[in-house]
Write an enzyme that holds these catalytic residues in place. Structure first.
Site, short mmCIF file in Angstrom:
data_model
loop_
_atom_site.label_atom_id
_atom_site.label_comp_id
_atom_site.label_asym_id
_atom_site.label_seq_id
_atom_site.Cartn_x
_atom_site.Cartn_y
_atom_site.Cartn_z
N ASN A 154 0.81 -1.23 0.00
CA ASN A 154 0.00 0.00 0.00
C ASN A 154 0.83 1.28 0.00
O ASN A 154 0.39 2.30 -0.49
CB ASN A 154 -1.00 -0.01 1.16
CG ASN A 154 -0.33 -0.10 2.52
OD1 ASN A 154 0.73 -0.70 2.66
ND2 ASN A 154 -0.95 0.49 3.51
N PRO A 178 10.42 -5.86 -1.10
CA PRO A 178 9.14 -5.19 -1.32
C PRO A 178 8.03 -6.22 -1.54
O PRO A 178 8.31 -7.39 -1.81
CB PRO A 178 9.38 -4.39 -2.61
CG PRO A 178 10.51 -5.08 -3.31
CD PRO A 178 11.30 -5.85 -2.29
N GLU A 250 4.93 -3.75 12.38
CA GLU A 250 3.91 -2.71 12.16
C GLU A 250 2.79 -3.38 11.37
O GLU A 250 2.94 -3.67 10.18
CB GLU A 250 4.51 -1.53 11.37
CG GLU A 250 5.68 -0.85 12.05
CD GLU A 250 5.29 -0.06 13.30
OE1 GLU A 250 4.09 0.27 13.46
OE2 GLU A 250 6.17 0.20 14.13
N LEU A 251 1.67 -3.64 12.05
CA LEU A 251 0.67 -4.54 11.46
C LEU A 251 -0.67 -3.85 11.18
O LEU A 251 -0.73 -2.64 11.07
CB LEU A 251 0.50 -5.75 12.40
CG LEU A 251 1.83 -6.42 12.80
CD1 LEU A 251 1.60 -7.56 13.79
CD2 LEU A 251 2.59 -6.91 11.58
N CYS A 284 -2.86 1.73 6.69
CA CYS A 284 -3.02 1.03 7.96
C CYS A 284 -3.73 1.90 8.98
O CYS A 284 -4.48 1.41 9.81
CB CYS A 284 -1.67 0.58 8.49
SG CYS A 284 -0.46 1.91 8.59
N GLU A 382 -10.37 -5.79 9.68
CA GLU A 382 -9.76 -4.77 8.82
C GLU A 382 -10.29 -4.93 7.39
O GLU A 382 -10.18 -6.00 6.80
CB GLU A 382 -8.24 -4.93 8.83
CG GLU A 382 -7.54 -3.80 8.09
CD GLU A 382 -6.02 -3.93 8.09
OE1 GLU A 382 -5.51 -5.05 7.90
OE2 GLU A 382 -5.34 -2.91 8.27
#
Ligand code: NAD
Length: 514
Positions: A154, A178, A250-251, A284, A382
């Protein structure tokens, strides 16, 4: 201008016929393809990085900062090219690429060049402990070696390459993996660093399948900085545990917005629409759900509905062309549709958007859902797409309870004209960051930490910890003047033991107690 082939070679990623096609999600066209590296290729890139790292560390803060500042200039001189690359591989709008990606890099290079020597300076520490009296106590930070960064699709610049900047500033080499769908920005960043004089091997890119290149990188590096879904984050941590390799995670998130009845509703509605649909909702820390106090619910919904219906969506063709872009990752379409269908089946209503558009490219209309509750996936899982479910609540207490009724805890926001009350409520929200009368902009301030609570992550990026995590912390105790023998050393004697006991009482026995 280097070709994709040349960029691959420079980044250590290898040239030759590609493995994974890179698609433009806004048009459905295939742009190019990049190789699917095998574990042995990843090992080689990391070995080159490891060999190059000591000389990079030896350049010192100023030597490294010189290259980082050149990169900052390169970003500003090549803004159009970077935006075009990001837009092509993600389908996001030009503004989403400029405001949330290029501007991040432009700031971050200068920020870490300037603050690395401050955050990583030796710290002199004083201790009241009697055993270290007279000794010099120092905490110092030494780069770990090779940092592996694994990023999501993203934000190919901000959330992938962005984490390499402090790692490099600290004196580490960095290898970036990536997301398979969006590798081109990372390869462009490799070309940039090369042109800016980064010594060969210090920065590498390993393209390829997540389940192959990702695990190979985890096994080979000294720190894993992972950004992605909670599900993959758990796998990353489990694998890293095998070698006790430290991780930063970082989720995912499900960020709540709370709108109180005394809020500036126009501001709140504009913010909800912008931070709900910016980047197509694929952020996020997007606003993923909204709780509005009863008295202003209808007015707020009416404003959001009008603003969402006015958004222009389509193929981004330069600045100002559209407001909302494409859905970058194909499987995400299914999740978005599923959340909308589930909500409708359980009694929700769509007041704006609601449909997928796939005649050319891959889009989901900016969608506003009302009459929603916590039995629905759109409020608890999410979505990571352009949906904004808005729920009516009795009062602030109910809003906070529902905001916290989530396995996630990434960010949140509170809207009220009473800022003291706003801050009080913000402190009750179980998230790593909460804004009052704003959302998401805290991320731009690199001085303050950003990290998730609960299943939204471990550790944080930005601020002092955002660079210290890439270092081994070493404590130094230096004694210039020392007795031949300290009083506590062998042989134990009753008289010395008594002296120590007396000192303990003297040092710790006099504090005020209830
Ligand atoms: P993902 O977890 O599917 O993939 C992330 C990366 O992990 C990709 O590069 C992928 O190739 C790689 N990967 C896959 N399997 C792996 C494995 N077994 N070992 C190592 N690496 C592996 O996530 P995504 O779909 O690319 O990104 C979307 C998710 O990222 C969302 O949940 C979003 O909230 C989250 N995200 C979080 C932040 C944050 O700062 N908290 C920022 C951006 C995105």
């Amino acid at each position: 201008m280097a070709t994709v082939e040349q960029r691959r070679t420079r980044s250590g990623n290898g040239a030759g016929p590609g493995g994974t096609p890179v698609e433009n999600p806004a048009t459905g066209e295939i742009i190019t393809s990049v190789p699917d590296l095998k574990p042995k290729d990843v090992k080689e890139i990391v070995a080159r990085a490891r060999a190059a790292q000591p000389a990079w560390e030896a350049l010192g803060f100023e030597g490294r900062a010189r290259i980082l500042r050149r990169a900052q200039k390169w970003v500003l001189d090549n803004t159009q090219r970077i935006c075009d690359t990001i837009v092509a591989e993600t389908g996001k709008t030009y503004e989403d690429a400029l405001i949330a990606e290029v501007s991040y890099a432009a700031n971050a290079f200068g920020f870490w060049a300037k603050t690395a020597p401050e955050y990583l300076a030796d710290e002199r520490v004083k201790s009241s402990n009697m055993f270290v009296k007279g000794a010099k106590l120092i905490v110092r930070y030494k780069p770990l070696g090779v940092v592996g960064v694994i990023g999501p699709w993203n934000y190919p610049l901000t959330n992938s390459f962005g984490d390499c900047i402090p790692a490099l500033a600290a004196g580490n080499a960095a290898v970036l993996k990536p997301a398979e769908k969006t590798p081109l920005t990372s390869l462009l960043m490799a070309e940039m660093l090369d042109e800016c004089g980064m010594p060969e091997g210090v920065f590498g890119v390993a393209t390829g399948k997540g389940s192959v290149t990702g695990p190979a990188l985890i096994d080979a590096v000294d720190f894993v900085m992972f950004t992605g879904s909670t599900e993959t984050g758990k796998k990353v941590m489990a694998q890293a545990a095998e070698t006790l390799t430290p991780v930063g995670l970082e989720l995912g998130g499900k960020d709540p917005m709370i709108v109180l009845s005394d809020a500036d509703l126009e501001r709140a509605a504009n913010t909800a629409v912008y931070y709900g649909f910016q980047n197509g909702g694929q952020t996020c820390i997007s606003i993923e759900r909204v709780y509005v106090e009863e008295p202003v619910y209808d007015e707020f919904v009416a404003k959001v509905q009008d603003k969402a219906r006015a958004l222009r969506q389509g193929v981004p063709s330069g600045p100002g062309s559209v407001d909302v872009g494409a859905v970058t990752f194909e499987p995400q379409m299914k999740t978005i549709q599923e959340h909308v269908d589930d909500a409708l089946a359980k009694g929700a209503r769509v007041v704006a958007g609601g449909h997928a558009k796939t005649d050319r490219g891959r889009y989901f209309e900016p969608t506003v859902l009302v009459d929603v509750d916590h039995t629905m996936k759109c409020m608890t899982e999410e979505t990571f797409g352009p949906t904004l479910p808005i729920m009516r609540v009795r009062d602030a207490e109910e809003a906070v309870r529902l905001a916290n009724d989530s396995p996630f805890g990434l960010a949140g926001s509170v809207f009220t004209r009473d800022v003291e009350k706003g801050e009080r409520i913000a402190r009750q929200v179980e998230s790593g960051a909460v804004c009052v009368n704003d959302a998401m902009t805290n991320y731009a301030a690199l001085e303050i930490p950003m990290g998730g609570w609960k299943t939204s992550g471990m550790g944080s990026r930005h601020g002092a910890y955002g660079i210290r995590k890439y270092c081994a912390q070493q404590t130094l105790l230096v004694k210039r003047f020392a007795l031949k023998k300290d009083v506590h050393m062998f042989p134990y004697r009753a008289r010395n033991t008594k002296v120590i006991g007396g000192l303990l009482k003297l040092l710790y026995g006099r504090g005020k107690r209830d």
